[in-house]
Design an enzyme around this catalytic site. Sequence first.
Site, short mmCIF file in Angstrom:
data_model
loop_
_atom_site.label_atom_id
_atom_site.label_comp_id
_atom_site.label_asym_id
_atom_site.label_seq_id
_atom_site.Cartn_x
_atom_site.Cartn_y
_atom_site.Cartn_z
N ASN A 9 47.90 -8.95 77.96
CA ASN A 9 47.09 -10.09 77.52
C ASN A 9 47.89 -10.86 76.49
OD1 ASN A 9 45.15 -11.87 76.64
ND2 ASN A 9 43.93 -10.35 75.56
N TRP A 10 48.45 -11.99 76.92
CA TRP A 10 49.30 -12.78 76.02
C TRP A 10 48.49 -13.51 74.95
CZ3 TRP A 10 53.13 -15.67 79.84
CH2 TRP A 10 54.01 -14.74 80.39
N LYS A 11 47.17 -13.60 75.12
CA LYS A 11 46.31 -14.33 74.20
C LYS A 11 46.82 -15.77 74.06
CE LYS A 11 44.93 -10.02 72.10
NZ LYS A 11 44.46 -9.31 70.88
N HIS A 98 36.35 -10.06 76.48
CA HIS A 98 37.25 -9.54 75.46
C HIS A 98 36.58 -9.63 74.10
CE1 HIS A 98 40.75 -9.20 72.81
NE2 HIS A 98 41.38 -8.64 73.83
N GLU A 100 37.51 -10.59 71.33
CA GLU A 100 37.72 -11.86 70.62
C GLU A 100 36.82 -12.95 71.16
OE1 GLU A 100 42.32 -10.59 69.69
OE2 GLU A 100 41.91 -12.09 71.25
N GLU A 170 37.75 -1.25 74.70
CA GLU A 170 38.42 -1.75 73.50
C GLU A 170 37.72 -1.22 72.26
OE1 GLU A 170 39.84 -6.18 74.00
OE2 GLU A 170 37.68 -6.04 74.23
N GLY A 176 44.76 -5.05 66.81
CA GLY A 176 45.46 -5.87 65.84
C GLY A 176 45.45 -5.32 64.43
N SER A 216 45.52 -1.18 70.79
CA SER A 216 46.83 -0.96 70.16
C SER A 216 47.66 0.10 70.90
CB SER A 216 46.66 -0.56 68.69
OG SER A 216 46.08 -1.62 67.96
N GLY A 237 47.97 -5.94 74.24
CA GLY A 237 48.03 -7.20 73.53
C GLY A 237 49.43 -7.50 73.04
N GLY A 238 49.69 -7.24 71.75
CA GLY A 238 50.95 -7.62 71.13
C GLY A 238 52.18 -7.11 71.85
#
Length: 254
Positions: A9-11, A98, A100, A170, A176, A216, A237-238
């Site tokens: 997920n590049w967001k 998600h 977010e 999640e 994050g 994470s 994610g990251g």
Amino acid sequence: MRKKIVAGNWKMNLDYNEGLGLFSEVINMVKDEATGNQQVVVCSPFIHLHSLAALAKGYTNVSVGAQNAHQAESGAYTGEVSAKQVKSTGAEYVILGHSERRQYFGESNELLAKKTDTALANGLKPIFCIGETLQQREANEHFDIIKSQLVEGVFHLDADKFSQIVLAYEPVWAIGTGVTATSDQAQEIHAFIRKELAAKYSQQVADDTTILYGGSCNPKNAAELFACADIDGGLIGGASLKSRDFTDIVKAFN
């Protein structure tokens, strides 16, 4: 046998050329280094989808997905993107619910149920996210929260439609933050989710549903997490923004 999936997920990151460059690196590294039958899904901003889908052609184990889609088929919703539009780019998946989106845009279970219906009607495979906040976990409400997200978000589907769903757990408190749920904590929730699926549908449906871990996950902990009986991959994610890290997570299934 249920699919093993590593989804990135590049967001809201990477401009157009940066995205194409990263994806090209990923598909070449996966082709050269990944030896298992795991599926790789990259969920990019809308601007990349058509070009990434074109690059992914010919790679049976690499797919592209969007990070969101609107609940309406079409209409006067300036700035939104429909499931039909997403599908027309060549994307196969879409992330829905998600944390977010729930937190920053107030997306409710009721709204997400509508988004899920529209996505399925347009031939997309939803990656449907569920999970609890730190406050909810500390109040020992996490099982109730996750069950309500399932019941109100996807349990209106019949077994045939539900078979198109990928679930992603999640732990919101581990996204994050640098904090990661232990493998035991993650497995406990994944086993609970699978138990709920069996109770709603059947043991066969539960056994066939892919459930990803989305908190994470990184190259150092991926193998331990993926070794858990009910964890079928990750929503990354990251680490998905670095081709080496992301490919190493994919290789955790090798």
